[in-house]
Each structure stands twice: as C-alpha cells, then as structure tokens.
Design an enzyme around this catalytic site. Sequence first.
Site, PDB file in Angstrom:
ATOM      1  N   HIS A  76     -20.579 -11.046  25.404  1.00 18.50           N
ATOM      2  CA  HIS A  76     -19.484 -10.203  25.892  1.00 18.50           C
ATOM      3  C   HIS A  76     -19.020  -9.222  24.817  1.00 18.50           C
ATOM      4  O   HIS A  76     -18.953  -8.006  25.038  1.00 18.50           O
ATOM      5  CB  HIS A  76     -18.331 -11.119  26.315  1.00 18.50           C
ATOM      6  CG  HIS A  76     -17.118 -10.420  26.833  1.00 18.50           C
ATOM      7  ND1 HIS A  76     -16.814 -10.355  28.170  1.00 18.50           N
ATOM      8  CD2 HIS A  76     -16.112  -9.766  26.200  1.00 18.50           C
ATOM      9  CE1 HIS A  76     -15.691  -9.686  28.339  1.00 18.50           C
ATOM     10  NE2 HIS A  76     -15.239  -9.318  27.151  1.00 18.50           N
ATOM     11  N   GLU A  77     -18.700  -9.747  23.635  1.00 19.54           N
ATOM     12  CA  GLU A  77     -18.145  -8.894  22.586  1.00 19.54           C
ATOM     13  C   GLU A  77     -19.184  -7.926  22.028  1.00 19.54           C
ATOM     14  O   GLU A  77     -18.845  -6.802  21.640  1.00 19.54           O
ATOM     15  CB  GLU A  77     -17.535  -9.749  21.465  1.00 19.54           C
ATOM     16  CG  GLU A  77     -16.382 -10.640  21.907  1.00 19.54           C
ATOM     17  CD  GLU A  77     -15.246  -9.886  22.566  1.00 19.54           C
ATOM     18  OE1 GLU A  77     -15.107  -8.655  22.339  1.00 19.54           O
ATOM     19  OE2 GLU A  77     -14.488 -10.510  23.332  1.00 19.54           O
ATOM     20  N   HIS A 111     -19.163  -4.914  24.223  1.00 19.02           N
ATOM     21  CA  HIS A 111     -18.137  -3.975  23.756  1.00 19.02           C
ATOM     22  C   HIS A 111     -18.639  -3.186  22.554  1.00 19.02           C
ATOM     23  O   HIS A 111     -18.474  -1.967  22.468  1.00 19.02           O
ATOM     24  CB  HIS A 111     -16.884  -4.747  23.322  1.00 19.02           C
ATOM     25  CG  HIS A 111     -16.013  -5.217  24.431  1.00 19.02           C
ATOM     26  ND1 HIS A 111     -15.532  -4.393  25.414  1.00 19.02           N
ATOM     27  CD2 HIS A 111     -15.487  -6.445  24.679  1.00 19.02           C
ATOM     28  CE1 HIS A 111     -14.763  -5.094  26.232  1.00 19.02           C
ATOM     29  NE2 HIS A 111     -14.721  -6.351  25.817  1.00 19.02           N
ATOM     30  N   HIS A 159     -21.185  -0.570  23.314  1.00 19.72           N
ATOM     31  CA  HIS A 159     -20.526   0.529  24.022  1.00 19.72           C
ATOM     32  C   HIS A 159     -19.877   1.467  23.001  1.00 19.72           C
ATOM     33  O   HIS A 159     -20.062   2.690  23.048  1.00 19.72           O
ATOM     34  CB  HIS A 159     -19.480  -0.050  24.975  1.00 19.72           C
ATOM     35  CG  HIS A 159     -18.918   0.932  25.945  1.00 19.72           C
ATOM     36  ND1 HIS A 159     -18.012   0.583  26.928  1.00 19.72           N
ATOM     37  CD2 HIS A 159     -19.103   2.277  26.106  1.00 19.72           C
ATOM     38  CE1 HIS A 159     -17.684   1.651  27.639  1.00 19.72           C
ATOM     39  NE2 HIS A 159     -18.330   2.701  27.153  1.00 19.72           N
TER      40      HIS A 159
END
Length: 602
Positions: free
Chosen positions: A391-392, A395, A398
């Site tokens: 998940h991180e 980020h 991105h």
Amino acid sequence: MEKIKKIPERSEIPVEDTWATEDLFPSDEAWEAELATLSADKEKAAAFAGKLGSSARTLYAYLQQMEQLSEKTGLLANYCMRKSDVDTRNAKYQGMVGQFMSASVALRAACAFETPEIMAISEETLQSFYAQEPGLERYRRYLTDQRRRKAYILSPTEEKLLASAGEMANAPDTIYGAFADADITFPDAIDAQGNKHPLSQGTFVACEESPDRVLRKSAYDNLYHGFAGYRNTAAALLNAENKQRKFFSDARKYPSPLEAALDRTNVPTSVYQNLIDTVHANLDKMHRYVRLRKKLLGVDELHFYDVYTPLLPDVDKKIPFDQAKQTVYDALAPLGEDYRKILKEGFDNRWIDVYQNVGKRSGAYSAGAAVHPYVLLNYSGTLDSQFTLAHEMGHALHSYHSHKHQNPIDAGYVIFVAEVASTCNEALLMEYLLGKTTDKKERAYLINHFLDQFKGTLYRQTMFAEFELNIGRMTAEGKTLTADVLSAEYKRLNALYYGPDMVVDDEIAMEWARIPHFYYNYYVFQYATGYSAAIALSRRILREGETAVKDYIGFLSGGCSKSPIDLLKGAGVDMTSPEPVNQALQLFGQLLDEMEALTEDL
C-alpha cells in the site's frame, strides 16, 4: 500470537532499517541554516505585493520564486517531520517542527496577497500576459485553478489575517497528535496464560489479530478504557477541530465546511454523498459478512475485539520483511519492469523506516519529497503488514512518477486520488497470492483477508466519513461536540453498519477518540472512493495488460496537471458515477459466496 517482545528504543534500530533523512539534509545544522534563509525569502516574496497584475514579467518572476520556495519548504518540512515522527518524545525535533510551522505560517501570511491579486487580473489582461511572456504557460494550470475559486477569496487584508491564524487552526490536530502518540499510555494486555503484552496504538492491532480471545479482549478493554479516561479532553479537541473548520468556511462564505474542503481539490460534494448512499444500499452484504464471521469463529456473541483475528489462524505465519519485499515485487509484475525497477530502488536505498520503536508514530504513511519518497511502517511480520508495505509503496511510486514527470508546481497530486495507487497495489498483491495457491484453507484465509480489506476500507471508512459529516452538521447547528454526543453518534453508526449480529458495546463508542483522520478535514472518504477506483483499475490492468498499464502510469505521472476526476477518467474510471463503488461491492458479495463455499466443511 507470539508474546510481543519489548518495544526497542530508537537507538536500537539498525541503520539499514531506518529511512535516509540525510538525503534531505546532511545534518540538523544544515537544516537550521536553510531554515534561517526563509526570512529573506519572505521579504523577497512580500516585495511583490500590489504588483502581480502590473506586467507579465512581474507575474512570471513571482511564480518562479514561489515554485522554488515551495521546493525548499517541502525539503525543510520533510526533514523535521520525518525526524520527529520516529520518536515523538524527542523535544529537539518537536521544537524543529514548531520552528518550521511558525516560519511557514509567517511565509503564508506574507504571501497572502497572491490569491486576491491573481483574482483581480481581468481575463483579457491575463490572456495578454500569456502572449507577452511564454514562460507563463508553465503556470497556466495553477493560475486557472486559483481563479476557479474566485467567489471564495477575500481581500488581501482579510486573506493575510486568515493566513496568520494558520498555526492556531492547526492546534487541535497538533495537540491530538501529542496526546494520542506520545502522552497517553495503557496497561499491558494479558493473554490466556497470564503473560503480559505491552500495549500501545502500534501494538493494538497485532493483539486484536491474535487467536487468543482473552488477549484480544484485554487489549480492547485496556485501550478504550484508557481513552475513556480522557474522554472530555478528546471531545474538546475534536470539537475545536470542527469549530475552526466552520470558522474558516464561514469566513469564505462556503455553504459548509465540506464544500470548503472538497473545493480545494475540485471534487464535487455529490461524490461524498454518492459514496454514503451507495454503501447504505449495500449494507446487507456487510451484515452477511458479520454473520459469517460469527459463525466461523463459533462464538455466541460477536464483539468488536473479534473482527480482526483471522478466521483460519492455523494458516497464519510470520513473514520476514525481506520475504515481504520479494513477494510485493513479484506481485506487481503486471505493472511492468520500469515500475518494478523504481520499487526496487526504494527497497534498496532506505526509503522505508521499517520497525516500531518507543515513541514512534503509530500506523503507516508515505511522504513525497523532491529527493525521493519516504515511507513510515511499523512492520510486524503479519499478512496485514505485508499488504501495508504494498500500500505505502503504491503511494511512494505515485509521488515518484508525479515528481519525475511534472513541474514542481504541478507535482503534488490532490488527496482525492491519493489512495488509488496504494490500493491498486494491494489488489494486485491479493490477486497474485490467490493465483499461487490451490490449498482450500489458504485460499479461504486469503479471501478472508480480502473481505477484511473491503470491510475496513470501503465500509468502515465510509462509516468514518458519515460520522465526520454528521458531527460537522451538528457543529453547524450550534451543538457542542461533548463526549456523550460523539459517543452516542459513533455507537449508532456502528450498529447501523455492522448489523444485528454484532454486539455494539460502550467500549467501541469511544473509538472516535483514537482515529487521527477526524482531524484531516474530510480526508477519510477518499480511502473508500480510492479503494473502489483501485479495484476497477486493477481488474482492467489484469484484463487488458499493456494498454491499461500505459493509461495507469499516465495517471500516476499526472500530479495535479488535471482535475482528479479527469485524471481518473483518463485511466478508465468515472468517480462521479456510483458505478465503481457498486462494482466493488458486487465483488465483495462474490467473495462472500466463495468464502461460504470454501468454509462449509471447515
């Protein structure tokens, strides 16, 4: 669950498991020297006051300076905040954050003339400026977005006054962080054998995932009773947060704080309400999930301390961090080798602060920076913490793509799209893990985790969003958010979302006091919208391959160069429609079907 070991001090964490803050500044002294230059920068910026509409050259010179200043303050903020977050007890770094915040507020106040002056430039004049100074094209998107909010911008004097109040406006969140992360302590949790387990916000979820129900209940009771001991303090902080939101939205003449919050990112409030309405229409599936959990756990009563433990604990195993990194790397192969090359760069070059230590901020996050992203984890070796890594890093990549492909002024993507890339990574990891196993129990265990993601992200975060919306409305009506008011509303929503098979006790009614997102100004709904968009994107990537990946990388690289709605449309998802949320919840229903079939004889 193994007995939780003593939480180490920061000094005991190996350097290779900490993030490389030296990539930002080589030392605290270098940071302090750079911070000292902000005073001169403030004076240079203030010298443009009253002149932005005078000529194309002046406007261009000002925007160039502000873009450079934004990069500088970003590095300064990242250094002191990353240092502070790894040990919130450290007074030195708390002080550095305070110094930066004061300097930042002063800078914003000095530049408060910017927006009103940009608004005052006529459209005809601005178009002539673009023709006279080709360099202004770099800032066209920024200027257009500023002028979009013209109706809510005040006079230069009033804007300066509001900017000067920024530090006070941040006080509820700042105080809450010190209270929840550094000051409040809890009694040890006790397991069925009488062993003690240190309890903190960082260790709470690990306790709740344990198959030992005695330990789960002990951790649950001790944590929420701990918060209940400060219920009036916690309520006063959340009340103050909502009061300051109302003050600022009223000052700008927005219809509501929600309108003010979403207008900053150009997201229609209908998206917020569509989410709540669509989830309400699918609450039957959530209630069905709760009934299935109660049945499979074999309990007479299902309590909230039973919602995190895996339904098939014998499949659970510790996942070393190196193994988690390799699995995530393998799972993201559908995104292409260029994507995975950047992922490996982050793994190998200390972008990540891996393990918990005493005083470290709880939870996990990714912070973008010009040098590279920074990821905070409290990795515990569970399947959930492996998903948190995926998940991180979603980020992080991105942020990396946006910084690489956009000018600094357009690199910072808005919060509405912030949770899409992270959750897309999680969805791809789940598909990878499901594709690797034919074992009935392991498949059921993974589907249970997928169901829990839906429960925790789509349903639970929507419940948070509805709570935040409702207490904001209460504030608008002149009500004081006392502990009793907050607990009653929070308990009501839990009963609505979890249904009749869940015991909604007084302990869960205090959960609002431990959720930091209620200080993030209507942020939390975007976890649910982002999750829905990510499910749609991950399926398109797996279904269509290279074409979908190209569109997705274009989305990651977009920064804020377009509105968030348009960026997602470019990747194939329309969030103004309830369809992405409906489709995600249809998948949730299909997973429930399979879980029921797989566990029929278990």
